[in-house]
Write a protein that holds these residues in place. Structure first.
Motif, mmCIF file in Angstrom:
data_model
loop_
_atom_site.group_PDB
_atom_site.id
_atom_site.type_symbol
_atom_site.label_atom_id
_atom_site.label_comp_id
_atom_site.label_asym_id
_atom_site.label_seq_id
_atom_site.Cartn_x
_atom_site.Cartn_y
_atom_site.Cartn_z
ATOM 1 N N PRO A 163 -45.736 48.473 6.318
ATOM 2 C CA PRO A 163 -45.501 47.276 7.121
ATOM 3 C C PRO A 163 -45.311 46.011 6.288
ATOM 4 N N LEU A 164 -45.118 44.920 7.005
ATOM 5 C CA LEU A 164 -45.101 43.599 6.394
ATOM 6 C C LEU A 164 -46.515 43.028 6.443
ATOM 7 N N LYS A 165 -47.085 42.763 5.299
ATOM 8 C CA LYS A 165 -48.374 42.082 5.243
ATOM 9 C C LYS A 165 -48.101 40.587 5.187
ATOM 10 N N ILE A 166 -48.605 39.856 6.159
ATOM 11 C CA ILE A 166 -48.371 38.423 6.221
ATOM 12 C C ILE A 166 -49.704 37.709 6.143
ATOM 13 N N THR A 167 -49.809 36.815 5.163
ATOM 14 C CA THR A 167 -51.033 36.063 4.920
ATOM 15 C C THR A 167 -50.716 34.576 5.002
ATOM 16 N N GLY A 168 -51.511 33.862 5.775
ATOM 17 C CA GLY A 168 -51.306 32.428 5.935
ATOM 18 C C GLY A 168 -51.457 32.052 7.398
ATOM 19 N N ARG A 169 -51.618 30.761 7.648
ATOM 20 C CA ARG A 169 -51.815 30.287 9.024
ATOM 21 C C ARG A 169 -50.471 30.256 9.750
ATOM 22 N N LEU A 170 -50.362 31.055 10.805
ATOM 23 C CA LEU A 170 -49.071 31.278 11.447
ATOM 24 C C LEU A 170 -49.279 31.573 12.926
ATOM 25 N N GLU A 171 -48.468 30.924 13.775
ATOM 26 C CA GLU A 171 -48.485 31.271 15.192
ATOM 27 C C GLU A 171 -47.454 32.353 15.455
ATOM 28 N N VAL A 172 -47.848 33.367 16.189
ATOM 29 C CA VAL A 172 -46.924 34.409 16.643
ATOM 30 C C VAL A 172 -46.510 34.045 18.063
ATOM 31 N N ALA A 173 -45.211 33.967 18.302
ATOM 32 C CA ALA A 173 -44.702 33.573 19.612
ATOM 33 C C ALA A 173 -43.750 34.628 20.139
ATOM 34 N N SER A 174 -43.616 34.672 21.447
ATOM 35 C CA SER A 174 -42.634 35.554 22.058
ATOM 36 C C SER A 174 -41.242 34.987 21.822
ATOM 37 N N GLY A 175 -40.234 35.753 22.166
ATOM 38 C CA GLY A 175 -38.868 35.293 21.985
ATOM 39 C C GLY A 175 -38.542 34.066 22.805
ATOM 40 N N THR A 176 -39.293 33.842 23.888
ATOM 41 C CA THR A 176 -39.088 32.660 24.718
ATOM 42 C C THR A 176 -39.986 31.508 24.326
ATOM 43 N N GLY A 177 -40.781 31.701 23.264
ATOM 44 C CA GLY A 177 -41.586 30.603 22.733
ATOM 45 C C GLY A 177 -43.035 30.589 23.163
ATOM 46 N N ARG A 178 -43.458 31.551 23.977
ATOM 47 C CA ARG A 178 -44.848 31.599 24.442
ATOM 48 C C ARG A 178 -45.771 32.039 23.299
ATOM 49 N N ALA A 179 -46.844 31.293 23.066
ATOM 50 C CA ALA A 179 -47.791 31.656 22.011
ATOM 51 C C ALA A 179 -48.543 32.914 22.401
ATOM 52 N N VAL A 180 -48.559 33.909 21.509
ATOM 53 C CA VAL A 180 -49.270 35.159 21.801
ATOM 54 C C VAL A 180 -50.373 35.450 20.794
ATOM 55 N N ASN A 181 -50.384 34.756 19.674
ATOM 56 C CA ASN A 181 -51.426 35.000 18.677
ATOM 57 C C ASN A 181 -51.349 33.922 17.609
ATOM 58 N N ARG A 182 -52.453 33.734 16.916
ATOM 59 C CA ARG A 182 -52.468 32.927 15.689
ATOM 60 C C ARG A 182 -53.218 33.732 14.648
ATOM 61 N N ILE A 183 -52.640 33.810 13.464
ATOM 62 C CA ILE A 183 -53.189 34.705 12.446
ATOM 63 C C ILE A 183 -53.446 33.966 11.139
ATOM 64 N N GLU A 184 -54.269 34.574 10.334
ATOM 65 C CA GLU A 184 -54.392 34.209 8.925
ATOM 66 C C GLU A 184 -54.046 35.403 8.044
ATOM 67 N N LYS A 185 -54.139 36.593 8.612
ATOM 68 C CA LYS A 185 -53.655 37.802 7.939
ATOM 69 C C LYS A 185 -53.413 38.874 8.992
ATOM 70 N N ALA A 186 -52.263 39.539 8.897
ATOM 71 C CA ALA A 186 -51.958 40.620 9.829
ATOM 72 C C ALA A 186 -50.878 41.504 9.217
ATOM 73 N N PHE A 187 -50.754 42.712 9.764
ATOM 74 C CA PHE A 187 -49.739 43.662 9.323
ATOM 75 C C PHE A 187 -48.775 43.908 10.491
ATOM 76 N N PHE A 188 -47.481 43.719 10.216
ATOM 77 C CA PHE A 188 -46.463 43.830 11.254
ATOM 78 C C PHE A 188 -45.560 45.034 10.988
ATOM 79 N N CYS A 189 -45.267 45.762 12.051
ATOM 80 C CA CYS A 189 -44.452 46.965 11.959
ATOM 81 C C CYS A 189 -43.049 46.649 11.473
ATOM 82 N N ARG A 190 -42.548 47.474 10.559
ATOM 83 C CA ARG A 190 -41.131 47.384 10.194
ATOM 84 C C ARG A 190 -40.472 48.764 10.129
ATOM 85 N N CYS A 191 -41.175 49.783 10.635
ATOM 86 C CA CYS A 191 -40.565 51.115 10.702
ATOM 87 C C CYS A 191 -39.901 51.352 12.050
#
Length: 212
Positions: A163-191
């Motif tokens: 996966p993609l390991k992403i580290t740092g303060r980041l808001e995860v939003a839906s495609g329409t802009g709705r906030a769904v999460n805020r992270i400091e570290k997470a792993f995102f699927c790329r398979c």
């Protein structure tokens, strides 16, 4: 793919075709400066004001277009808040004070999550060709507002065959802009196979995903 560099009177435009996802915000935002379906050079930054060229660059989600100001105008910098949008049936679009391991620093990028891009970790629109299906409206998590400060560096580290390991303060939003999460570290699927998209659930091991 070589990067096109076009020198104008007030700005220098760089276009990296390997990162372009053909969102067409350039040809729609400044059609005289970014001319579609022409032979030869298609970029003419002197046909509009420097600010118009800059607006087009800032609207380019993939970061394929960047602009160097030589007129004393304000250059591109980090956004006021780091955000990643989960695009419906498409990539992860990041606008952040971003560094991608092996790719350097940037502010905008679209990252493959279908697993089929030939320009990994970047999207190359392969999701369209393969009919990739994944929601752009993931469920919100309870911690969505738990990190108030969304500035600072964001590091993306593509894991080998994972996966993609992403580290740092980041808001995860839906495609329409709705906030769904805020992270400091997470792993995102790329398979493309996780049952918990956009997050990794280890499916890359089951399907034998290869990142190169």
């Amino acid at each position: 793919m070589a990067i096109d560099v076009v020198e104008g009177k007030a700005v220098t435009v760089r276009f990296d075709g390997s990162r372009c996802i053909h969102s067409r915000r350039c040809v729609m935002g400044a059609p005289t400066a970014f001319r579609a379906n022409v032979k030869g050079s298609w970029i003419d930054p002197d046909s509009v004001e420097a600010e118009a060229v800059m607006r087009v660059a800032l609207a380019c989600p993939s970061g394929a277009i960047t602009v160097e100001r030589r007129d004393g105008g304000t250059p591109e910098g980090p956004p006021a808040a780091n955000q990643m949008q989960v695009r419906e049936n498409g990539p992860l679009a990041i606008h952040a004070d971003l560094e991608i391991a092996g790719q350097g620093r940037m502010y905008r990028a679209t990252l493959c999550r279908c697993g089929m891009s030939k320009s990994k970790p970047f999207c190359d629109n392969s999701h369209v060709a393969v009919g990739f299906v994944a929601t752009g409206e993931p469920a919100a998590r309870e911690m969505a507002l738990g990190i108030p400060d969304l500035t600072g560096p964001v590091l993306v580290e593509p894991q080998p065959n994972g996966p993609l390991k992403i580290t740092g303060r980041l808001e995860v939003a839906s495609g329409t802009g709705r906030a769904v999460n805020r992270i400091e570290k997470a792993f995102f699927c790329r398979c493309g196979h996780s049952a918990n998209k956009p997050y990794c659930d280890g499916s890359h091991k089951r399907v034998g995903f290869r990142s190169e």
